[in-house]
Motif scaffolding. Structure first.
Motif, PDB file in Angstrom:
ATOM      1  N   MET A   7      26.921  96.544 -31.940  1.00  0.00           N
ATOM      2  CA  MET A   7      27.842  97.038 -32.950  1.00  0.00           C
ATOM      3  C   MET A   7      27.252  96.847 -34.350  1.00  0.00           C
ATOM      4  O   MET A   7      26.094  96.446 -34.504  1.00  0.00           O
ATOM      5  N   ALA A   8      28.048  97.115 -35.389  1.00  0.00           N
ATOM      6  CA  ALA A   8      27.527  97.102 -36.762  1.00  0.00           C
ATOM      7  C   ALA A   8      27.107  95.707 -37.216  1.00  0.00           C
ATOM      8  O   ALA A   8      26.071  95.554 -37.858  1.00  0.00           O
ATOM      9  N   ASN A   9      27.891  94.683 -36.899  1.00  0.00           N
ATOM     10  CA  ASN A   9      27.538  93.340 -37.377  1.00  0.00           C
ATOM     11  C   ASN A   9      27.602  92.291 -36.278  1.00  0.00           C
ATOM     12  O   ASN A   9      27.693  91.095 -36.551  1.00  0.00           O
ATOM     13  N   HIS A  10      27.587  92.731 -35.014  1.00  0.00           N
ATOM     14  CA  HIS A  10      27.553  91.789 -33.901  1.00  0.00           C
ATOM     15  C   HIS A  10      27.110  92.500 -32.639  1.00  0.00           C
ATOM     16  O   HIS A  10      27.019  93.734 -32.603  1.00  0.00           O
ATOM     17  N   LEU A  11      26.804  91.724 -31.614  1.00  0.00           N
ATOM     18  CA  LEU A  11      26.427  92.299 -30.332  1.00  0.00           C
ATOM     19  C   LEU A  11      27.105  91.533 -29.205  1.00  0.00           C
ATOM     20  O   LEU A  11      27.435  90.353 -29.337  1.00  0.00           O
ATOM     21  N   HIS A  12      27.321  92.235 -28.111  1.00  0.00           N
ATOM     22  CA  HIS A  12      27.896  91.658 -26.897  1.00  0.00           C
ATOM     23  C   HIS A  12      26.911  91.847 -25.749  1.00  0.00           C
ATOM     24  O   HIS A  12      26.309  92.913 -25.613  1.00  0.00           O
ATOM     25  N   ILE A  13      26.784  90.829 -24.910  1.00  0.00           N
ATOM     26  CA  ILE A  13      26.010  90.942 -23.679  1.00  0.00           C
ATOM     27  C   ILE A  13      26.765  90.217 -22.572  1.00  0.00           C
ATOM     28  O   ILE A  13      27.253  89.101 -22.788  1.00  0.00           O
ATOM     29  N   VAL A  14      26.863  90.840 -21.414  1.00  0.00           N
ATOM     30  CA  VAL A  14      27.373  90.167 -20.221  1.00  0.00           C
ATOM     31  C   VAL A  14      26.181  89.954 -19.303  1.00  0.00           C
ATOM     32  O   VAL A  14      25.503  90.922 -18.926  1.00  0.00           O
ATOM     33  N   VAL A  15      25.908  88.704 -18.955  1.00  0.00           N
ATOM     34  CA  VAL A  15      24.707  88.372 -18.186  1.00  0.00           C
ATOM     35  C   VAL A  15      25.065  87.695 -16.868  1.00  0.00           C
ATOM     36  O   VAL A  15      26.153  87.137 -16.708  1.00  0.00           O
ATOM     37  N   LYS A  16      24.132  87.768 -15.936  1.00  0.00           N
ATOM     38  CA  LYS A  16      24.195  86.971 -14.719  1.00  0.00           C
ATOM     39  C   LYS A  16      22.948  86.103 -14.666  1.00  0.00           C
ATOM     40  O   LYS A  16      21.824  86.620 -14.655  1.00  0.00           O
ATOM     41  N   LEU A  17      23.124  84.795 -14.667  1.00  0.00           N
ATOM     42  CA  LEU A  17      22.001  83.872 -14.612  1.00  0.00           C
ATOM     43  C   LEU A  17      21.509  83.779 -13.169  1.00  0.00           C
ATOM     44  O   LEU A  17      22.293  83.577 -12.243  1.00  0.00           O
ATOM     45  N   GLN A  18      20.187  83.920 -12.989  1.00  0.00           N
ATOM     46  CA  GLN A  18      19.591  83.943 -11.651  1.00  0.00           C
ATOM     47  C   GLN A  18      18.440  82.933 -11.558  1.00  0.00           C
ATOM     48  O   GLN A  18      17.283  83.314 -11.331  1.00  0.00           O
ATOM     49  N   PRO A  19      18.714  81.633 -11.737  1.00  0.00           N
ATOM     50  CA  PRO A  19      17.627  80.646 -11.761  1.00  0.00           C
ATOM     51  C   PRO A  19      16.807  80.593 -10.481  1.00  0.00           C
ATOM     52  O   PRO A  19      15.623  80.227 -10.515  1.00  0.00           O
TER      53      PRO A  19
END
Length: 321
Positions: free
Chosen positions: A68-80
């Motif tokens: 977005m203009a002044n921020h970002l979103h991420i949805v992650v899955k951690l796979q150690p």
């Protein structure tokens, strides 16, 4: 007081997390600044490229993102567990794609002969890098720091560009994961930047509908910016949808892609219409399987951060009291 990151991220509880990173000053991260008229739209490509390239190096999968203009979103899955099978050389090649590494590491990768003590040192260093390549904190550090340096260079200033800490939300249920992904994918629609999910640039929903990511161009751009050393890995796709839960190991998202796209489209239309659907037979079937009514779903998909940050902060306080 902010809680330690290790208390907020625990793969044993859930591998899924929602990450938000915001600019600390008024100048825009991306887009057009309405106050100054400056156009920073090109920075969206920097960030999207960086997210996708880092995911291909780290033991972390991307479920959804929106820039977005002044921020970002991420949805992650951690796979150690992915990292446990990497050889010493594989770990070092991944890490030195974004960092130079120690002199001994550089000698090892150049096929120079090492003494037993030097090889032991390289092996020890590789284990440190292996742990970093499974860490969400290191992923965000490797994402945000180069972007901040380049943005400050463009803006002709110094100092912080991002808030000191990125925010992370644990997504403990399938319903929470689905709600958060829809919330992230619909950011541009909710902000009235675009009218439809498929026209939402620099989002995962656009990438899933119309894959256009150019790996060669991304490597060239990030290398020119000084954010890559030697990228030698194929592009990792967004985490796939694998349908319903089955009696075998399942590595993707436990929904059908077609159901998710239908749900996102339905939600986008409702947001634009600002009026709920009257006939329940018009609701996406996935809501019925999750036992969610339209009213509750719309609250989750449009107010996710406020609703879930409050819920999890209260839960964490009870668990530590």
């Amino acid at each position: 007081m902010p809680r330690p990151r290790k208390a907020l991220i625990a793969v044993d509880d859930t591998p899924y997390y929602h990450v938000v990173s915001r600019c600390v000053r008024r100048s825009f991260l991306c887009g057009v600044d309405s106050d100054t008229g400056e156009n920073y739209e090109h920075r969206r490509a920097w960030i999207e490229q960086r997210i996708r390239l880092l995911a291909s190096l780290f033991a972390i999968d991307i479920c959804a993102y929106a820039i977005m203009a002044n921020h970002l979103h991420i949805v992650v899955k951690l796979q150690p567990k992915q990292a446990t099978g990497w050889s010493v050389q594989e770990v070092l090649l991944r890490w030195t794609s974004i960092h130079k590494g120690t002199l001994l590491v550089q000698r090892y990768l150049s096929s120079n002969a090492l003494s037993a003590a030097e090889q032991a040192s390289v092996n020890s260093t590789a284990e440190i890098y292996r742990q970093r390549l499974t860490s969400l904190s290191w992923f965000m550090k490797c994402l945000n720091e180069p972007i901040a340096r380049q943005a400050n260079k463009e803006d002709g200033c110094t100092g912080h560009f991002w808030e000191a800490r990125f925010k992370s939300q644990a997504l403990l249920t399938n319903e929470a994961l689905l709600s958060c992904m829809a919330y992230v994918d619909l950011n541009p629609v909710r902000a009235q930047i675009t009218e439809t999910p498929e026209s939402s640039e620099f989002t995962s929903i656009k990438e899933r509908l119309m894959p256009t990511f150019d790996l060669t161009a991304a490597i060239a751009e990030q290398t020119m910016l000084g954010n890559l050393q030697h990228f030698r890995h194929p592009l990792k796709p967004l985490l796939s949808f694998e349908g319903a839960l089955v009696e075998q190991a399942q590595h993707g998202i436990l929904f059908n892609l077609s159901d998710y796209l239908e749900l996102v489209d339905f939600t986008a239309r409702t947001i634009r219409r600002r009026k709920p659907v009257v006939h329940t037979e018009l609701l996406p079937p996935i809501l019925q399987r999750l036992s969610l009514n339209q009213h509750d779903w719309l609250k989750r998909a449009t107010q996710f951060e406020a609703r879930y940050f409050t819920f999890f902060s209260r839960r964490a306080h009870r668990d530590t009291a």
